[in-house]
Design a protein around this motif. Structure first.
Motif, PDB file in Angstrom:
ATOM      1  N   UNK A  78      49.185  35.367  36.977  1.00 17.58           N
ATOM      2  CA  UNK A  78      49.051  36.024  35.686  1.00 17.58           C
ATOM      3  C   UNK A  78      48.756  37.502  35.899  1.00 17.58           C
ATOM      4  N   UNK A  79      48.896  38.274  34.846  1.00 18.04           N
ATOM      5  CA  UNK A  79      48.409  39.648  34.798  1.00 18.04           C
ATOM      6  C   UNK A  79      47.467  39.755  33.611  1.00 18.04           C
ATOM      7  N   UNK A  80      46.301  40.369  33.841  1.00 16.83           N
ATOM      8  CA  UNK A  80      45.379  40.620  32.728  1.00 16.83           C
ATOM      9  C   UNK A  80      44.956  42.083  32.768  1.00 16.83           C
ATOM     10  N   UNK A  81      44.548  42.592  31.584  1.00 12.44           N
ATOM     11  CA  UNK A  81      43.999  43.935  31.542  1.00 12.44           C
ATOM     12  C   UNK A  81      42.482  43.863  31.708  1.00 12.44           C
ATOM     13  N   UNK A  82      41.816  45.007  31.628  1.00 12.86           N
ATOM     14  CA  UNK A  82      40.370  45.041  31.869  1.00 12.86           C
ATOM     15  C   UNK A  82      39.558  44.458  30.723  1.00 12.86           C
ATOM     16  N   UNK A 171      45.226  43.750  36.401  1.00 10.17           N
ATOM     17  CA  UNK A 171      45.005  42.934  37.591  1.00 10.17           C
ATOM     18  C   UNK A 171      46.017  41.799  37.643  1.00 10.17           C
ATOM     19  N   UNK A 172      46.649  41.684  38.803  1.00 13.09           N
ATOM     20  CA  UNK A 172      47.488  40.516  39.055  1.00 13.09           C
ATOM     21  C   UNK A 172      46.596  39.410  39.613  1.00 13.09           C
ATOM     22  N   UNK A 173      46.674  38.240  39.007  1.00  9.75           N
ATOM     23  CA  UNK A 173      45.826  37.108  39.382  1.00  9.75           C
ATOM     24  C   UNK A 173      46.692  36.043  40.053  1.00  9.75           C
ATOM     25  N   UNK A 174      46.280  35.610  41.232  1.00 10.98           N
ATOM     26  CA  UNK A 174      46.909  34.478  41.915  1.00 10.98           C
ATOM     27  C   UNK A 174      45.855  33.400  42.069  1.00 10.98           C
ATOM     28  N   UNK A 175      46.149  32.192  41.604  1.00  8.22           N
ATOM     29  CA  UNK A 175      45.176  31.101  41.621  1.00  8.22           C
ATOM     30  C   UNK A 175      45.709  29.911  42.410  1.00  8.22           C
ATOM     31  N   UNK A 176      44.795  29.242  43.099  1.00 11.25           N
ATOM     32  CA  UNK A 176      45.144  28.035  43.862  1.00 11.25           C
ATOM     33  C   UNK A 176      44.294  26.887  43.346  1.00 11.25           C
TER      34      UNK A 176
END
Length: 223
Positions: A78-82, A171-176
Motif C-alpha cells: 500500500x501507499x499512505x500519506x502522513x 510511505x510505501x508499505x510492504x506487509x508479510x
C-alpha cells in the motif's frame, strides 16, 4: 515541482472554476478548498478521488509509476500519506483487508495506525519524528494489525518514504502475513533516521485488542 495544494489550484484555475464553484461541486465548505490550496491541510483519499474525477486529471502529476507499481504488486502493498490515508493498494492488500474493491479500501485510513488503541505506538513514532524528513525506513515486527473487515491479522510491516512530485511525503508499505504460531508478546518497532536506529518494544497486551492477550513485558527505547 508543485506541492499538492498548488496542483489543486492550478487544475481548478485551468478549468475556470472558482473555489466556491469547486466546493459546491464537492458538497463541502469553500474554506476547505482554500486550506487545501494553501497546504494547511491535505484532502483525504475520498476527496482526492473526487478532485481527480472533477478535473479529469491526476493530482499526483508524474508519480503514476510509483502508484501503479503498488497497484500491480503481487504482495500485500500500500501507499499512505502522513495522515494515514491510503492512496494505493495491491490486490493482495485488498483481499487481506477483506474489501471487495480497491475503492472500498481507499475510503478507509491505514489500520492499525489510525485506530485509537495504537496511540502508544503512534506516540513513539511521533517522538522519534518517524514522519519527518531524514527517515530511511521503518519496520514493525509481530504487529497485530486491525483490518477493515478481516479482524486482527498478524503482520511484519516495512515502511519506506517517498517524496511525490507535488512535494508531499508518502510511505510505501510492504506487509508479510504471519502464521498464528509466530505470535509473540511484544511489538518491535525500529526506524533508521540519519544513519541511527531507534527501537521500541511494546507489550502487545497494552494495545487492548481482541485475541491478543499476552504476558506483560517491559517497554524500552534506545537511540
Amino acid at each position: 515541482m508543485l506541492k499538492l495544494g498548488e496542483r489543486i489550484q492550478h487544475l481548478r484555475k485551468s478549468r475556470h472554476m472558482t473555489q466556491q464553484q469547486l466546493a459546491d461541486h464537492l458538497g463541502i465548505d469553500q474554506g476547505a478548498i482554500s486550506r487545501w490550496e494553501r497546504n494547511h491541510i491535505t484532502p483525504s483519499a475520498r476527496y482526492r478521488q473526487a478532485l481527480e474525477r472533477t478535473f479529469q486529471a491526476s493530482l499526483m502529476d508524474g508519480n503514476h509509476p510509483l502508484f501503479e507499481s503498488v497497484n500491480r504488486d503481487l504482495h500485500d502493498a500500500m501507499i499512505m500519506d502522513c495522515d494515514f490515508n491510503i492512496l494505493a493498494a495491491s490486490e493482495t492488500a485488498i483481499a487481506v483487508q477483506g474489501c471487495r474493491t480497491r475503492q472500498e479500501l481507499l475510503s478507509h485510513p491505514y489500520l492499525p495506525l489510525s485506530h485509537p488503541n495504537y496511540q502508544p505506538l503512534k506516540n513513539w513514532l511521533s517522538s522519534a519524528a518517524a514522519f519527518n524528513e531524514g527517515v530511511s525506513w521503518m519496520k514493525i515486527h509481530h504487529l497485530p494489525c486491525l483490518t477493515v473487515h478481516s479482524g486482527v491479522r498478524w503482520m511484519d510491516c516495512l515502511l519506506m518514504p517517498f517524496r511525490l512530485d507535488s512535494g508531499e511525503l508518502v510511505y510505501r508499505i510492504s506487509q508479510r502475513l504471519l502464521e498464528p504460531a509466530a505470535r509473540e508478546t511484544l511489538v518491535r518497532a525500529v526506524l533508521e533516521k540519519e544513519g541511527q536506529q531507534r527501537e521500541l518494544l511494546l507489550p502487545i497486551e497494552s494495545l487492548g485488542l481482541p485475541d491478543t492477550a499476552a504476558p506483560a513485558a517491559s517497554q524500552q527505547a534506545v537511540g
